[in-house]
Motif scaffolding. Sequence first.
Motif, PDB file in Angstrom:
ATOM      1  N   THR A  73      30.203  41.864  53.449  1.00  0.00           N
ATOM      2  CA  THR A  73      30.715  40.932  52.436  1.00  0.00           C
ATOM      3  C   THR A  73      29.539  40.287  51.709  1.00  0.00           C
ATOM      4  OG1 THR A  73      30.691  38.986  53.865  1.00  0.00           O
ATOM      5  CG2 THR A  73      32.629  40.422  54.011  1.00  0.00           C
ATOM      6  N   LEU A  74      29.852  39.299  50.856  1.00  0.00           N
ATOM      7  CA  LEU A  74      28.811  38.551  50.144  1.00  0.00           C
ATOM      8  C   LEU A  74      28.609  37.169  50.755  1.00  0.00           C
ATOM      9  CD1 LEU A  74      29.808  39.462  46.473  1.00  0.00           C
ATOM     10  CD2 LEU A  74      28.116  40.574  47.924  1.00  0.00           C
ATOM     11  N   LEU A  75      28.972  37.006  52.027  1.00  0.00           N
ATOM     12  CA  LEU A  75      28.879  35.696  52.664  1.00  0.00           C
ATOM     13  C   LEU A  75      27.450  35.155  52.703  1.00  0.00           C
ATOM     14  CD1 LEU A  75      31.423  36.094  55.603  1.00  0.00           C
ATOM     15  CD2 LEU A  75      31.611  34.566  53.641  1.00  0.00           C
ATOM     16  N   THR A  76      26.468  36.033  52.788  1.00  0.00           N
ATOM     17  CA  THR A  76      25.074  35.580  52.814  1.00  0.00           C
ATOM     18  C   THR A  76      24.703  34.855  51.530  1.00  0.00           C
ATOM     19  OG1 THR A  76      24.512  37.471  54.207  1.00  0.00           O
ATOM     20  CG2 THR A  76      22.679  36.332  53.130  1.00  0.00           C
ATOM     21  N   TRP A  77      25.386  35.194  50.437  1.00  0.00           N
ATOM     22  CA  TRP A  77      25.045  34.656  49.121  1.00  0.00           C
ATOM     23  C   TRP A  77      26.039  33.589  48.672  1.00  0.00           C
ATOM     24  CZ3 TRP A  77      20.483  36.857  48.011  1.00  0.00           C
ATOM     25  CH2 TRP A  77      20.199  38.085  48.619  1.00  0.00           C
ATOM     26  N   ASP A  78      26.744  32.978  49.618  1.00  0.00           N
ATOM     27  CA  ASP A  78      27.823  32.062  49.252  1.00  0.00           C
ATOM     28  C   ASP A  78      27.346  30.829  48.490  1.00  0.00           C
ATOM     29  OD1 ASP A  78      26.548  31.092  51.529  1.00  0.00           O
ATOM     30  OD2 ASP A  78      28.312  29.983  52.172  1.00  0.00           O
ATOM     31  N   LYS A  79      26.092  30.407  48.665  1.00  0.00           N
ATOM     32  CA  LYS A  79      25.594  29.210  47.991  1.00  0.00           C
ATOM     33  C   LYS A  79      24.889  29.534  46.679  1.00  0.00           C
ATOM     34  CE  LYS A  79      24.976  26.377  52.157  1.00  0.00           C
ATOM     35  NZ  LYS A  79      25.669  27.306  53.042  1.00  0.00           N
ATOM     36  N   LEU A  80      24.825  30.816  46.330  1.00  0.00           N
ATOM     37  CA  LEU A  80      24.041  31.201  45.159  1.00  0.00           C
ATOM     38  C   LEU A  80      24.872  31.619  43.955  1.00  0.00           C
ATOM     39  CD1 LEU A  80      21.157  33.267  46.794  1.00  0.00           C
ATOM     40  CD2 LEU A  80      21.150  30.880  46.130  1.00  0.00           C
ATOM     41  N   PHE A  81      25.999  32.274  44.195  1.00  0.00           N
ATOM     42  CA  PHE A  81      26.758  32.825  43.079  1.00  0.00           C
ATOM     43  C   PHE A  81      28.166  32.234  43.033  1.00  0.00           C
ATOM     44  CE2 PHE A  81      24.116  36.604  44.478  1.00  0.00           C
ATOM     45  CZ  PHE A  81      23.087  36.315  43.590  1.00  0.00           C
ATOM     46  N   PRO A  82      28.594  31.720  41.883  1.00  0.00           N
ATOM     47  CA  PRO A  82      29.985  31.257  41.745  1.00  0.00           C
ATOM     48  C   PRO A  82      30.947  32.410  41.991  1.00  0.00           C
ATOM     49  CG  PRO A  82      28.628  30.529  39.878  1.00  0.00           C
ATOM     50  CD  PRO A  82      27.806  31.516  40.649  1.00  0.00           C
ATOM     51  N   SER A  83      32.068  32.114  42.614  1.00  0.00           N
ATOM     52  CA  SER A  83      33.017  33.177  42.971  1.00  0.00           C
ATOM     53  C   SER A  83      33.773  33.722  41.768  1.00  0.00           C
ATOM     54  CB  SER A  83      34.024  32.643  44.001  1.00  0.00           C
ATOM     55  OG  SER A  83      34.713  31.526  43.482  1.00  0.00           O
ATOM     56  N   ARG A  84      33.831  32.949  40.690  1.00  0.00           N
ATOM     57  CA  ARG A  84      34.588  33.401  39.517  1.00  0.00           C
ATOM     58  C   ARG A  84      33.937  34.640  38.904  1.00  0.00           C
ATOM     59  NH1 ARG A  84      36.109  29.761  34.155  1.00  0.00           N
ATOM     60  NH2 ARG A  84      37.466  31.315  33.172  1.00  0.00           N
ATOM     61  N   ASN A  85      34.739  35.679  38.704  1.00  0.00           N
ATOM     62  CA  ASN A  85      34.281  36.947  38.125  1.00  0.00           C
ATOM     63  C   ASN A  85      33.173  37.609  38.945  1.00  0.00           C
ATOM     64  OD1 ASN A  85      36.063  36.603  35.959  1.00  0.00           O
ATOM     65  ND2 ASN A  85      34.547  35.478  34.767  1.00  0.00           N
ATOM     66  N   LEU A  86      33.055  37.247  40.200  1.00  0.00           N
ATOM     67  CA  LEU A  86      32.052  37.875  41.052  1.00  0.00           C
ATOM     68  C   LEU A  86      32.503  39.266  41.486  1.00  0.00           C
ATOM     69  CD1 LEU A  86      29.379  37.641  42.620  1.00  0.00           C
ATOM     70  CD2 LEU A  86      30.656  36.562  44.482  1.00  0.00           C
ATOM     71  N   LEU A  87      33.789  39.379  41.863  1.00  0.00           N
ATOM     72  CA  LEU A  87      34.354  40.652  42.318  1.00  0.00           C
ATOM     73  C   LEU A  87      35.485  41.064  41.392  1.00  0.00           C
ATOM     74  CD1 LEU A  87      34.497  39.698  46.083  1.00  0.00           C
ATOM     75  CD2 LEU A  87      32.946  41.368  45.092  1.00  0.00           C
ATOM     76  N   ARG A  88      35.632  42.349  41.154  1.00  0.00           N
ATOM     77  CA  ARG A  88      36.721  42.811  40.300  1.00  0.00           C
ATOM     78  C   ARG A  88      38.023  42.804  41.082  1.00  0.00           C
ATOM     79  NH1 ARG A  88      33.350  47.332  40.200  1.00  0.00           N
ATOM     80  NH2 ARG A  88      33.087  46.986  37.975  1.00  0.00           N
ATOM     81  N   SER A  89      39.121  42.670  40.363  1.00  0.00           N
ATOM     82  CA  SER A  89      40.423  42.482  41.017  1.00  0.00           C
ATOM     83  C   SER A  89      41.070  43.789  41.457  1.00  0.00           C
ATOM     84  CB  SER A  89      41.379  41.743  40.070  1.00  0.00           C
ATOM     85  OG  SER A  89      41.540  42.478  38.859  1.00  0.00           O
ATOM     86  N   VAL A  90      40.546  44.924  41.002  1.00  0.00           N
ATOM     87  CA  VAL A  90      41.131  46.213  41.375  1.00  0.00           C
ATOM     88  C   VAL A  90      40.062  47.093  42.007  1.00  0.00           C
ATOM     89  CG1 VAL A  90      42.905  46.147  39.594  1.00  0.00           C
ATOM     90  CG2 VAL A  90      40.692  47.174  39.068  1.00  0.00           C
ATOM     91  N   ARG A  91      40.506  48.120  42.667  1.00  0.00           N
ATOM     92  CA  ARG A  91      39.607  49.053  43.335  1.00  0.00           C
ATOM     93  C   ARG A  91      38.880  49.923  42.306  1.00  0.00           C
ATOM     94  NH1 ARG A  91      42.102  53.879  47.002  1.00  0.00           N
ATOM     95  NH2 ARG A  91      40.192  54.733  47.913  1.00  0.00           N
TER      96      ARG A  91
END
Length: 455
Positions: free
Chosen positions: A114-132
């Motif tokens: 996951t991206l848990l290591t970077w949780d304090k660096l990147f805003p979650s909005r638009n970080l991951l796409r909603s579809v595969r």
Amino acid sequence: MLASVLETYESWDLRKVAIPSRSRLYRLDPIGIGTPLVESLTGYISRLAEAHCVNSGVLMEKELATLVNKEFGSANLHRIYNYTTALNGSGVMATDLVQALEKLTLRDDLCFLTLLTWDKLFPSRNLLRSVRAWCPSCYQEWYEKKQLIYEPLLWSLDVVRICPYHHHQLIFECPHCHQKNTTLAWRSRPGYCSKCGEWLGQILSQESANRNALKKNELEQRVWVAKAIGELIAATPYLNDALSSTAIALTLSNWVEQIAKGNIAEFARQINIPRNTVWLWCKGRNLPSLEALINICYSFGVSILSFLTEETNNLSLSRKLVATEVKTTLRTRSKPFNAERVKSYLEVLLTNKESPPLSMEEVARQLGVDRRTIYKHFPDICRAISARYVSYKKDYHKKIIEECCQEVRLVAFELHNQGKYPTESAVSELVSKPGYFRCKKVRLALREANRELDL
């Protein structure tokens, strides 16, 4: 005599043997930790479910329900289909699922999926796409080399739009049923469509490849971005210290000092971002999105990993070189809107009888123009193109359903002739698109066939 006989026997150690703890689920090894193509957590769940011979939805509902006791649930995929992308992210859903899976598998490295290591660096909005999203060439190559088929975390990031190895744009729609997949579905299986169950590793046809072709400078930038993000993901397990959001503010402030002599307005002008936005970043009051940060790094020729982890003094830049690169990048990125060209393209597209028709999302991608900008200038033509695409999708879906109903009927009669009862489970194992059993009309076709057979 008796004493000498007793001495010939070894003594027994009656102490209890220490037996290691046993995991509830298989202790399945994640793929690619420490590499750019590390497996995603949702892909790991699909493989884990496959190893236990159950659907992903069954594994989530039966095993994780008691451990993830929250409203979003992770226990019922039907309720969180549109939010499953967050399971690969840096928020509470990913945290809870990692903890639950580590408890069930007795692993301690699933956070790197996951991206848990970077949780304090990147805003979650638009970080991951909603579809595969996926690269069919990767799937096909792994299949031919008899390697494990899996879902890399890299493909789930919204900023990554191209495969860094095959230089193909990632695919979002199944080439068979033309539907999009959610990141984790009830019947998710790496390499296969969760809707129709077909293989996704088919190489693109020449027509599709031409349609998805990018200009040289755009291709180079997207490949650079994908490789830079892959480098960041690969380094995650080896970072000794927790990363702080202040690192971004410090580095940006240092760049402002070097490039624009401390003038935030001038620096903002060079990177084509509002001055107030850059000021908030430098003061640490807001965090730039991953896409904004990667674009800045691309402009200056610095990897995002170096930006986040190295000392700011070690990132000294040549002001002359930077200014040249930024201006070149901005000329490439900020092309003026050519209304006549766009309108002409849309009108030709609307009169063209090509099948399948393009969606407005694909049209905007081909033109290299934001879809909202096109809608703003030509709303009527855009609505007509969208309506045509929606109509095609409905007709195609109706056609596929009719074909499935006919196939279900034939399979039911075949099973009956073999002396077997045509249950839904038995029929779904023999039809080409078992995923369509979720459609009420297909299930009704089976019931009608059974009635004809007096069952």
